[in-house]
Design an enzyme around this catalytic site. Structure first.
Site, mmCIF file in Angstrom:
data_model
loop_
_atom_site.group_PDB
_atom_site.id
_atom_site.type_symbol
_atom_site.label_atom_id
_atom_site.label_comp_id
_atom_site.label_asym_id
_atom_site.label_seq_id
_atom_site.Cartn_x
_atom_site.Cartn_y
_atom_site.Cartn_z
ATOM 1 N N SER A 128 0.797 -1.231 0.000
ATOM 2 C CA SER A 128 0.000 0.000 0.000
ATOM 3 C C SER A 128 0.824 1.272 0.000
ATOM 4 C CB SER A 128 -0.952 0.016 1.205
ATOM 5 O OG SER A 128 -0.233 -0.065 2.425
ATOM 6 N N ASP A 179 -4.036 8.306 7.553
ATOM 7 C CA ASP A 179 -4.895 7.400 8.325
ATOM 8 C C ASP A 179 -4.042 6.673 9.362
ATOM 9 O OD1 ASP A 179 -3.467 5.551 6.842
ATOM 10 O OD2 ASP A 179 -5.148 4.962 5.557
ATOM 11 N N HIS A 216 -0.678 5.331 6.905
ATOM 12 C CA HIS A 216 -0.178 5.854 5.637
ATOM 13 C C HIS A 216 0.006 7.370 5.669
ATOM 14 C CE1 HIS A 216 -2.500 2.149 4.690
ATOM 15 N NE2 HIS A 216 -1.416 1.882 3.985
#
Length: 355
Positions: A46, A328, A331
């Site tokens: 991610s 978040d 990240h």
């Protein structure tokens, strides 16, 4: 070891589930190197995914992800651009197309390389049914073998980004494996990363950049315990085992190739430098509360992007994402990534100049 368990239990939540056109490159950047990068190939998770992960598996396709760039959710785990986009800008090209969208892109768009990274994945299988890094490299090799997009001559000026951000460790915890196996498993992860780096190089990629593991003791999922005031240093000490082994592996690879083919992008120290920045790095934002995320669930059962069964949002976002380092639970924001790459610029320039 208990602190390690707590760390990666949190990661199992934050790392696993938490626009195709990217950042324009700069010709000025291209002139800094001993070679001219023309393509970027990306593998990982991610921190690097720009749109491969399935919409059904990730909040990264839900509002408010993507509100800064491209203005709507597009699969990036941030409010905007991520590590891939900034490395592409640094080497002077457009951000590469995600593998999932390759059939919808014109040949011109494919000339900048391709992104095979899937959010939530690791070097081994994780808790998401998506390609691990071995399979991502298989996809890359299949495209090379087909020969209808890239040829061997394309790789004399190519760069690879290989992101390993911790999903293997969260999966280890989710499997309830014995704590005593953890150090050996960390070595297995780094050993498999080394295998992956060798394989990508054997396929013809000239320069390969692998980030160190970021300071996981500083992600909001951990620092919430201190109201986002301080990192958990004992957990960061554990992360250093991974990074020390990675450093040794990369040094061995470079010794074997007799060139500086493999580069470590020092995310660990870059993150910490940004957190502590009081103006010493003009290109890096001074974040007043660097450990506090911009987008959070209204309670512990919800996350950024969560809605209830009636479609009512169950999250809140900060007034200005550019003032937050973290987007978040794990990240960075676009501004966070921009600041990290500002800190990294000097070391990256030195690494890319080397033959």
């Amino acid at each position: 070891m208990d602190s390690l368990i707590k760390l990666f239990f949190c990661l199992s939540v934050f790392l696993l589930f938490g626009e195709i056109n990217g950042v324009e490159g700069s010709d000025k950047n291209q002139r800094m190197y001993g070679f001219r990068p023309t393509k970027l190939f990306v593998f990982g998770d991610s921190y690097a995914d720009t749109g491969n992960i399935k919409k059904s598996l990730s909040s990264s396709w839900k509002f408010p992800y993507g509100i800064t760039f491209p203005g709507k959710p597009a699969g990036r785990f941030s409010d905007g651009r991520v590590s891939t986009d900034f490395l592409a800008k640094f080497v002077g090209i457009k951000s590469p197309i995600p593998y999932f969208w390759k059939d919808y892109a014109g040949k011109k768009r494919l000339q900048y390389g391709m992104n095979f990274a899937y959010g939530g994945t690791g070097v081994f299988n994780t808790q998401v049914p998506l390609p691990n890094m071995t399979t991502q490299i298989d996809l890359f090799q299949n495209i090379l073998t087909a020969g209808d997009i890239y040829s061997s001559s394309d790789f004399t000026s190519s760069v690879a980004l290989v992101s390993v951000a911790g999903n293997d460790y969260s999966t280890f915890i989710a499997q309830n494996r014995p704590n005593s196996e953890f150090p050996a498993f960390i070595k297995q992860v780094v050993d498999q990363t080394e295998v992956n780096l060798r394989r990508i190089h054997a396929l013809g990629v000239k320069k390969i950049a692998v980030p160190s593991l970021q300071p996981l003791g500083c992600i909001p999922g951990i620092t919430v315990a201190s109201s986002f005031q301080r990192c958990n240093e004992s957990q960061n000490d554990l992360v250093k085992l991974h990074n020390n082994l990675l450093q040794q592996a990369v040094a061995k690879l470079n010794n074997e190739t007799k060139q500086s083919t493999f580069i470590i992008i020092d995310l660990y120290n870059a993150f910490l430098t940004v957190f502590k920045n009081k103006g010493a790095y003009p290109g890096s934002t001074t974040f007043q509360s660097p450990l506090k995320p911009c987008c959070v669930g209204v309670s512990s059962e919800y996350f950024c992007g969560s809605v209830d069964e009636k479609g009512v949002k169950k999250y809140v976002i900060c007034d200005n994402p550019k003032a937050a380092f973290f987007w978040d639970g794990s990240h960075p924001t676009e501004e966070g990534w921009r600041s990290v790459y500002s800190v990294l610029r000097e070391s990256l320039t030195a690494s890319f100049i080397k033959a």
